[in-house]
Design an enzyme around this catalytic site. Structure first.
Site, PDB file in Angstrom:
ATOM      1  N   GLU A 180       0.833  -1.209   0.000  1.00  0.00           N
ATOM      2  CA  GLU A 180       0.000   0.000   0.000  1.00  0.00           C
ATOM      3  C   GLU A 180       0.869   1.260   0.000  1.00  0.00           C
ATOM      4  O   GLU A 180       0.567   2.230  -0.707  1.00  0.00           O
ATOM      5  CB  GLU A 180      -0.938  -0.007   1.202  1.00  0.00           C
ATOM      6  N   GLU A 188       1.533   6.458  -7.032  1.00  0.00           N
ATOM      7  CA  GLU A 188       0.463   7.372  -7.433  1.00  0.00           C
ATOM      8  C   GLU A 188       0.864   8.834  -7.236  1.00  0.00           C
ATOM      9  O   GLU A 188       0.600   9.676  -8.104  1.00  0.00           O
ATOM     10  CB  GLU A 188      -0.817   7.055  -6.663  1.00  0.00           C
TER      11      GLU A 188
END
Length: 90
Positions: free
Chosen positions: A30, A37
């Site tokens: 994660e 991102e």
């Protein structure tokens, strides 16, 4: 939930180690995905097909880690849970 169930089922040290490593791998995936991102958003604020591929690949890594963690959870927690439920029912 897994940690509470692990205490309730009195898991051994090896099972705890595997669960902790598995949880850590999902959290790591994660974090890596978040970094991917953010980096893509920084270098390519407009939409681009390659940016989408990079973001999708990062998200897929998180999904794979999550699926594997569910499998590990079933393998580790399943048998002692079945035994515990069996003793409660009888």
């Amino acid at each position: 939930m897994v940690v509470i169930m692990g205490f309730w089922l009195h898991l051994g040290i090896t099972e705890w180690a595997i669960i902790i490593i598995t949880i850590g791998s999902v959290w790591s995936a994660e974090c890596i995905n978040t970094g991917i991102e953010a980096t893509i958003d920084l270098v390519s604020p407009q939409q681009h097909p390659l940016a989408k591929i990079a973001k999708d690949a990062g998200a897929a890594g998180v999904l794979i880690a999550a699926i594997v963690s569910v499998i590990v959870g079933i393998l580790i927690l399943g048998p002692p849970l079945v035994l515990k439920i069996g003793t409660v029912i009888h």
